[in-house]
Write a protein that holds these residues in place. Structure first.
Motif, short mmCIF file in Angstrom:
data_model
loop_
_atom_site.label_atom_id
_atom_site.label_comp_id
_atom_site.label_asym_id
_atom_site.label_seq_id
_atom_site.Cartn_x
_atom_site.Cartn_y
_atom_site.Cartn_z
N SER A 102 36.20 40.16 34.18
CA SER A 102 36.87 39.24 35.09
C SER A 102 36.11 37.94 35.22
N LEU A 103 36.86 36.87 35.43
CA LEU A 103 36.24 35.56 35.69
C LEU A 103 36.12 35.32 37.19
N ASP A 104 36.64 36.26 37.97
CA ASP A 104 36.52 36.21 39.42
C ASP A 104 35.78 37.46 39.87
N PRO A 105 35.20 37.43 41.08
CA PRO A 105 34.43 38.60 41.54
C PRO A 105 35.30 39.83 41.82
N TYR A 106 36.61 39.69 41.73
CA TYR A 106 37.47 40.86 41.86
C TYR A 106 38.67 40.69 40.93
N ARG A 107 39.33 41.80 40.63
CA ARG A 107 40.52 41.72 39.79
C ARG A 107 41.47 42.86 40.15
N THR B 206 42.29 47.12 43.57
CA THR B 206 41.46 45.92 43.38
C THR B 206 40.05 46.39 43.08
N ASN C 13 36.07 45.41 42.43
CA ASN C 13 35.11 44.33 42.63
C ASN C 13 33.80 44.70 41.94
N TYR D 221 31.62 41.08 35.83
CA TYR D 221 31.86 39.68 36.15
C TYR D 221 31.39 38.77 35.02
N GLY E 195 32.26 35.43 35.09
CA GLY E 195 32.43 34.06 35.56
C GLY E 195 31.13 33.29 35.64
N ALA F 111 28.08 30.43 40.61
CA ALA F 111 29.07 30.34 41.69
C ALA F 111 28.60 31.21 42.86
N HIS G 125 29.54 33.49 45.15
CA HIS G 125 30.62 34.37 45.58
C HIS G 125 30.07 35.60 46.30
#
Ligand SMILES: [Zn+2]
Length: 164
Positions: free
Chosen positions: A112-117, A135, A137, A155, A157, A161, A163
């Protein structure tokens, strides 16, 4: 007569279709260019060196010629084109890995490019049970309440960042 009817029907479907985001396949030009090793190589180089949106600008067409996609595409379209030409996928369309059941020791990794998917599990093989949305994380593996398969987020990303 039949033909007119068909055209009219097609025309009234158009607004509906426009509201659905559609994946536009690469144009014929891009496929023709794909066979050119030189362009494949320079696309891979440009992709690797592109750091921000302003890097995704082509050189422009030559005078007296119709510009090709690689000459004039910019932004996300250019990113997708460069990836395609160098044999990669800019936007991953592959479904979640359902080839096996994830365990706590060997979970299914979800990048994932975000901390959750958000993921949808339907068991292994896929379709074994009703779709269950979860979800995942970074902090804790997630277990499907239906089949028990374990998923863990990796992660990918920006490491800087904030996050956490
Ligand atoms: Zn499941």
């Amino acid at each position: 007569m039949l033909r007119t009817g068909f055209i009219r029907r097609a025309a009234c479907f158009r607004p509906l279709k426009a509201s659905v985001p559609s994946y536009r396949p690469l144009s014929f030009t891009a496929f023709r260019l794909n066979k050119n090793q030189e362009i494949t190589k320079s696309a891979a180089q440009e992709l690797a060196s592109a750091k921000e949106a302003s890097d995704l600008i082509g050189p422009g067409g030559r005078e007296g010629e119709v510009p090709t996609d690689i000459e004039q595409a910019t932004g996300l379209e250019r990113l997708e084109l460069l990836a395609e030409l160098s044999g990669q996928d800019a936007f991953d369309m592959k479904p979640l890995d359902a080839s096996r059941k994830g365990t706590l020791n060997d979970p299914i990794i979800v990048t994932s490019l975000d901390p959750y998917r958000h993921i949808g599990c339907s068991g292994s093989p896929s379709g074994s049970h009703d779709l269950i949305w979860m979800t995942v994380n970074e902090h804790k593996p997630r277990r499907c309440p239906e089949c028990g398969s374990v998923y863990k987020l990796k992660y990918n990303g920006d490491p800087h960042a904030s996050h956490h």
